[in-house]
Design an enzyme around this catalytic site. Structure first.
Site, PDB file in Angstrom:
ATOM      1  N   GLY A 183      39.415 -51.056   9.703  1.00 31.92           N
ATOM      2  CA  GLY A 183      40.496 -51.230  10.676  1.00 31.92           C
ATOM      3  C   GLY A 183      41.824 -50.796  10.101  1.00 31.92           C
TER       4      GLY A 183
ATOM      5  CE  LYS B 182      38.670 -58.861   0.827  1.00 30.68           C
ATOM      6  NZ  LYS B 182      40.062 -58.915   1.296  1.00 30.68           N
TER       7      LYS B 182
ATOM      8  N   PRO C 283       0.828  -1.211   0.000  1.00 39.28           N
ATOM      9  CG  PRO C 283      -0.587  -1.482   1.826  1.00 39.28           C
ATOM     10  CD  PRO C 283       0.675  -2.000   1.230  1.00 39.28           C
ATOM     11  CB  ALA C 284       2.723   3.148   1.932  1.00 41.12           C
TER      12      ALA C 284
ATOM     13  CG  ASP D 168      37.545 -54.199   2.451  1.00 41.29           C
ATOM     14  OD1 ASP D 168      37.671 -54.370   1.233  1.00 41.29           O
ATOM     15  OD2 ASP D 168      38.427 -54.429   3.287  1.00 41.29           O
TER      16      ASP D 168
ATOM     17  CG  MET E  85      37.465 -62.294  10.643  1.00 41.21           C
ATOM     18  SD  MET E  85      38.377 -62.614   9.138  1.00 41.21           S
ATOM     19  CE  MET E  85      40.022 -62.791   9.738  1.00 41.21           C
TER      20      MET E  85
HETATM   21  N1  SAH Z   1      41.722 -55.067   8.944  1.00 42.34           N
HETATM   22  C1  SAH Z   1      40.671 -55.185   9.934  1.00 42.34           C
HETATM   23  C2  SAH Z   1      40.247 -56.609  10.202  1.00 42.34           C
HETATM   24  C3  SAH Z   1      39.623 -57.266   9.026  1.00 42.34           C
HETATM   25  S1  SAH Z   1      39.105 -58.885   9.400  1.00 42.34           S
HETATM   26  C4  SAH Z   1      41.131 -54.494  11.216  1.00 42.34           C
HETATM   27  O1  SAH Z   1      42.300 -54.135  11.348  1.00 42.34           O
HETATM   28  O2  SAH Z   1      40.296 -54.282  12.094  1.00 42.34           O
HETATM   29  C5  SAH Z   1      37.411 -58.656   9.790  1.00 42.34           C
HETATM   30  C6  SAH Z   1      37.157 -58.897  11.260  1.00 42.34           C
HETATM   31  O3  SAH Z   1      37.558 -57.777  12.035  1.00 42.34           O
HETATM   32  C7  SAH Z   1      35.689 -59.058  11.611  1.00 42.34           C
HETATM   33  O4  SAH Z   1      35.233 -60.363  11.350  1.00 42.34           O
HETATM   34  C8  SAH Z   1      35.702 -58.766  13.089  1.00 42.34           C
HETATM   35  O5  SAH Z   1      36.177 -59.829  13.840  1.00 42.34           O
HETATM   36  C9  SAH Z   1      36.724 -57.673  13.161  1.00 42.34           C
HETATM   37  N2  SAH Z   1      36.108 -56.325  13.154  1.00 42.34           N
HETATM   38  C10 SAH Z   1      36.285 -55.364  12.245  1.00 42.34           C
HETATM   39  N3  SAH Z   1      35.592 -54.261  12.601  1.00 42.34           N
HETATM   40  C11 SAH Z   1      34.970 -54.539  13.747  1.00 42.34           C
HETATM   41  C12 SAH Z   1      34.106 -53.818  14.610  1.00 42.34           C
HETATM   42  N4  SAH Z   1      33.742 -52.566  14.349  1.00 42.34           N
HETATM   43  N5  SAH Z   1      33.669 -54.431  15.726  1.00 42.34           N
HETATM   44  C13 SAH Z   1      34.024 -55.697  16.011  1.00 42.34           C
HETATM   45  N6  SAH Z   1      34.830 -56.417  15.231  1.00 42.34           N
HETATM   46  C14 SAH Z   1      35.304 -55.854  14.112  1.00 42.34           C
END
Ligand code: SAH
Length: 478
Positions: free
Chosen positions: A306, A274, A46-47, A252, A387
């Site tokens: 890891g 894998k 209006p203004a 992985d 593992m």
């Molecule tokens: N390079 C990896 C291991 C690979 S083998 C490292 O240094 O940790 C894969 C195995 O690692 C799994 O089967 C499990 O036993 C272990 N793992 C990897 N990450 C894990 C997590 N966040 N908690 C528990 N176990 C884990």
């Protein structure tokens, strides 16, 4: 407030009609910003404030006098409701919604279909910050921080890159090479000259660099990076840098989404899962992919859960690369044993309970049966099995048969360091039952030794440990 997050866009408004409803100071600020974007601004109210009147006299904007009517929206691409009357703003927003025209109601996120971000302007470089209306003050504070970080010369640098874009594209046809070249140029001496305001010198330096880049036959490389166990905070700074520079990332399945989210946006992500039992064929496939991308001149990151050298087959991949003359680097990561121990409050060594620690892989029956169980069953050490979920029965049997006490504390750590982490504590003689009772799944790690009992009192992360309450370990008599 919508639960979903906003989708950010930068809108090209040059020559496009935008309606601003409102004739006061707020409207005036919005109009000024729209004019900078080259919009065809129509202002209805209006203004009108003095400046709005002035701009209309100069022919820079168009005024519509009167109370709001939906016909004001005709031909508009965007609407900004900036009146001081919330009923009018609501009417503008409703009319815009009917016409499917994006509408921002100033200071009213609920009624807005788009938000105007806080902006750090180094045109043509523009950084926009938004909290989606949740906390505009926070957006402003963040903007101030970014303002300090970004040198004022960045605008000139972006403009220079724009002037050279076609030439660079013409002379460096490969996308990866072009990207590497630009990364170097935008951070190196060319940027330095621009910072000093020496644009002509910057341009000749750029020409030199471009000539050099044309001649070089860039060879790709591979960085083997440990991604850690899941929590992105456990990635190393060097690993982060590699992720930021990667053209291709082969990862992985163990690598967490949080870590992958740190990778450069336009890096190509390839998951190379894998499956157990098919290791060999896929490992060869991974080798082939590494070679293919490195030979194409790309910077390849091979990202492993890891640490790459702890049960990660990193050694095999490097041997392969070496045989094929591809340069490589290794960035270690926090291995699952260290992360699971830390995040479950289980110190792997302890003056009173364990003077050494062993990392053991237990991924198949044959490898389990060939281990030196006599040595593994010795006292005063901590064992960490990777593992191991499927092999728990055999691990228990071997350890008991070689003299380890049935009451030895154990811990199963599933998804260590991740928000869904679970820890199960118990004793060695009930190990398989513990895992079955709590349905422990992969990825999980087994810790065997007196120190495991400390998880009962030193846990600090995530849910409290499961399993029977264990007596606290006795301190060694001094
Ligand atoms: N390079 C990896 C291991 C690979 S083998 C490292 O240094 O940790 C894969 C195995 O690692 C799994 O089967 C499990 O036993 C272990 N793992 C990897 N990450 C894990 C997590 N966040 N908690 C528990 N176990 C884990």
């Amino acid at each position: 407030m919508p639960a979903s997050r906003l989708y950010p866009i930068f809108a090209e408004l040059a020559g496009r009609r935008v309606l601003v409803a409102g004739g006061g100071q707020v409207a005036e600020r919005k109009v000024a910003a729209l004019l900078e974007a080259g919009a065809d601004v129509h202002v209805g109210a209006p203004a009108f404030s003095r400046n709005l009147g002035l701009w209309a006299d100069q022919g820079r904007i168009c005024l519509i006098s009167g109370e709001f009517e939906p016909s004001w929206l005709d031909g508009a691409w965007l609407v900004i409701a900036a009146t001081s009357d919330s009923a009018v703003n609501a009417a503008v927003a409703a009319a815009a919604a009917r016409e499917r025209i994006w509408c921002n109601v100033v200071d009213d996120a609920q009624r807005s279909s788009f938000q105007v971000p806080a902006v750090i302007d180094r045109s043509p470089l523009v950084v926009a910050v938004s909290t989606g209306g949740a906390a505009p003050v926070l957006a402003r504070l963040v903007r101030e921080q970014i303002e300090r970080l970004l040198d004022p010369s960045l605008g000139a640098l972006a403009a220079l890159a724009d002037r050279w874009r076609a030439r660079i594209r013409g002379r460096l046809a490969d996308l990866g090479r072009r990207r590497r070249f630009l990364e170097k140029v935008l951070q190196g001496r060319v940027a330095e000259f621009v910072r000093r305001g020496q644009i002509a010198i910057a341009e000749s330096a750029l020409e030199q660099e471009l000539a050099a880049a044309e001649k070089s036959t860039a060879q790709g490389s591979v960085v083997l990076v440990g991604a850690g166990p899941g929590d992105a905070g456990l990635l190393t700074l060097r690993g982060l840098r590699a992720l930021n520079e990667a053209d291709v990332i082969l990862h992985d399945r163990l690598v967490s989404r949080e870590v992958l989210a740190l990778a450069r946006r336009d890096a190509e992500l390839i998951e190379v899962a894998k499956e157990a039992g098919t290791h060999h064929t896929t490992q060869a496939g991974i080798h082939a992919l590494l070679l293919e991308h490195a030979r194409a001149g790309r910077r390849v990151v091979r990202l492993k859960g890891g640490d790459p050298f702890v049960f990660g087959r990193g050694g095999e991949e490097l041997e392969f690369l070496q045989q094929h003359g591809i340069a490589f680097e290794v960035v270690p990561g926090i291995t699952a044993a260290l992360a699971c121990a830390a995040y479950s409050g289980i110190p792997l060594t302890h003056r009173d309970h364990a003077q050494s620690v062993r990392l053991v892989t237990a991924h198949c029956r044959e490898s389990l049966d060939t281990l030196d169980w006599q040595a593994l069953a010795a006292e005063r050490q901590t064992l960490v099995f990777y593992m191991g979920v499927a092999g728990l029965e055999r691990i228990r049997a071997h350890l008991l048969a070689h003299g380890r006490a049935g009451a030895t504390p154990v811990a199963l750590v599933e998804n260590g360091s991740r928000t869904e982490q679970r820890v199960v504590l118990g004793a060695l003689d009930e190990l398989p039952q513990l895992a079955a009772q709590h349905a422990v799944k992969s990825p999980a790690l087994l810790i065997v030794g007196e120190v495991a009992a400390l998880g009962g009192c030193l846990h600090w992360f995530g849910a409290a440990p499961l399993g029977p309450v264990l007596p606290a370990p006795l301190a060694r008599a001094a």
